[in-house]
Design a protein around this motif. Structure first.
Motif, PDB file in Angstrom:
ATOM      1  N   GLN A 170       9.518   6.097   1.818  1.00 41.54           N
ATOM      2  CA  GLN A 170       9.045   5.495   0.578  1.00 41.54           C
ATOM      3  C   GLN A 170       8.888   4.010   0.873  1.00 41.54           C
ATOM      4  O   GLN A 170       7.843   3.232   0.395  1.00 41.54           O
ATOM      5  CB  GLN A 170      10.213   5.713  -0.524  1.00 41.54           C
ATOM      6  CG  GLN A 170       9.583   5.205  -1.768  1.00 41.54           C
ATOM      7  CD  GLN A 170       8.499   5.905  -2.210  1.00 41.54           C
ATOM      8  OE1 GLN A 170       8.363   7.431  -2.347  1.00 41.54           O
ATOM      9  NE2 GLN A 170       7.221   5.376  -2.676  1.00 41.54           N
ATOM     10  N   ALA A 171       9.725   3.414   1.545  1.00 43.73           N
ATOM     11  CA  ALA A 171       9.618   2.061   1.910  1.00 43.73           C
ATOM     12  C   ALA A 171       8.256   1.492   2.485  1.00 43.73           C
ATOM     13  O   ALA A 171       7.606   0.617   2.277  1.00 43.73           O
ATOM     14  CB  ALA A 171      10.619   1.316   2.724  1.00 43.73           C
ATOM     15  N   THR A 188      14.033  -4.734   4.085  1.00 45.25           N
ATOM     16  CA  THR A 188      14.667  -3.659   3.368  1.00 45.25           C
ATOM     17  C   THR A 188      15.682  -3.191   4.005  1.00 45.25           C
ATOM     18  O   THR A 188      15.775  -3.072   5.210  1.00 45.25           O
ATOM     19  CB  THR A 188      13.455  -2.599   3.152  1.00 45.25           C
ATOM     20  OG1 THR A 188      13.174  -1.946   4.342  1.00 45.25           O
ATOM     21  CG2 THR A 188      12.236  -3.108   2.375  1.00 45.25           C
ATOM     22  N   ARG A 223       5.482   3.491   2.312  1.00 53.72           N
ATOM     23  CA  ARG A 223       4.673   3.835   1.520  1.00 53.72           C
ATOM     24  C   ARG A 223       4.424   2.510   0.483  1.00 53.72           C
ATOM     25  O   ARG A 223       3.313   2.064   0.105  1.00 53.72           O
ATOM     26  CB  ARG A 223       4.700   5.018   0.457  1.00 53.72           C
ATOM     27  CG  ARG A 223       4.464   6.332   1.421  1.00 53.72           C
ATOM     28  CD  ARG A 223       4.537   7.830   0.734  1.00 53.72           C
ATOM     29  NE  ARG A 223       4.473   8.643   1.314  1.00 53.72           N
ATOM     30  CZ  ARG A 223       5.578   9.444   1.791  1.00 53.72           C
ATOM     31  NH1 ARG A 223       6.849   9.105   1.207  1.00 53.72           N
ATOM     32  NH2 ARG A 223       5.508  10.406   2.667  1.00 53.72           N
ATOM     33  N   ASP A 224       5.613   1.993   0.034  1.00 59.84           N
ATOM     34  CA  ASP A 224       5.647   0.959  -1.088  1.00 59.84           C
ATOM     35  C   ASP A 224       5.036  -0.447  -0.528  1.00 59.84           C
ATOM     36  O   ASP A 224       4.581  -1.265  -0.976  1.00 59.84           O
ATOM     37  CB  ASP A 224       6.844   0.598  -1.655  1.00 59.84           C
ATOM     38  CG  ASP A 224       7.534   1.631  -2.401  1.00 59.84           C
ATOM     39  OD1 ASP A 224       6.881   2.559  -2.843  1.00 59.84           O
ATOM     40  OD2 ASP A 224       8.693   1.661  -2.573  1.00 59.84           O
TER      41      ASP A 224
END
Length: 105
Positions: free
Chosen positions: A32-33, A71, A35-36
């Motif tokens: 997800q990181a 992150t 993709r974000d």
């Protein structure tokens, strides 16, 4: 316009099976990181003669890849992988950006 980028890294000799296993089980929060941050179509290939890893990905125009190392998911992933890959003294994977010399659209 989105941009395709390529780079290479290196897995330690005899560790490709473990490398593949870890990526087969990639953490949802890391995916997800990525993709974000505007990353898509990410592939990693292995050269068994040299243990180099060749990676390509597409990043959006407004990508935030420079923020990925900040992150929590990315920091934990790099710590998780450093026993089977070449790493720099600062705890980042050794990575060489590759220059495109040909493209057939």
């Amino acid at each position: 316009m989105a941009e395709r980028v390529a780079f290479r890294m290196r897995v330690h000799p005899g560790k490709i099976a473990e490398y593949k296993k870890r990526h087969d089980e990639i953490w949802p929060e890391l995916a997800q990181a990525l993709r974000d941050a505007g990353v898509s179509d990410y592939s990693i290939w292995h050269d068994p003669e040299t243990d180099y890893l060749f990676a390509t990905l597409i990043r959006s125009d407004d990508h935030a890849m420079a923020d990925l190392p900040k992150t929590d998911a990315n920091k934990r992933w790099w710590a998780f992988m450093d026993d089977i890959m070449d790493y720099n003294d600062d705890g980042t994977p050794t990575q060489v950006d590759l220059v495109q010399v040909f493209h057939l659209p």
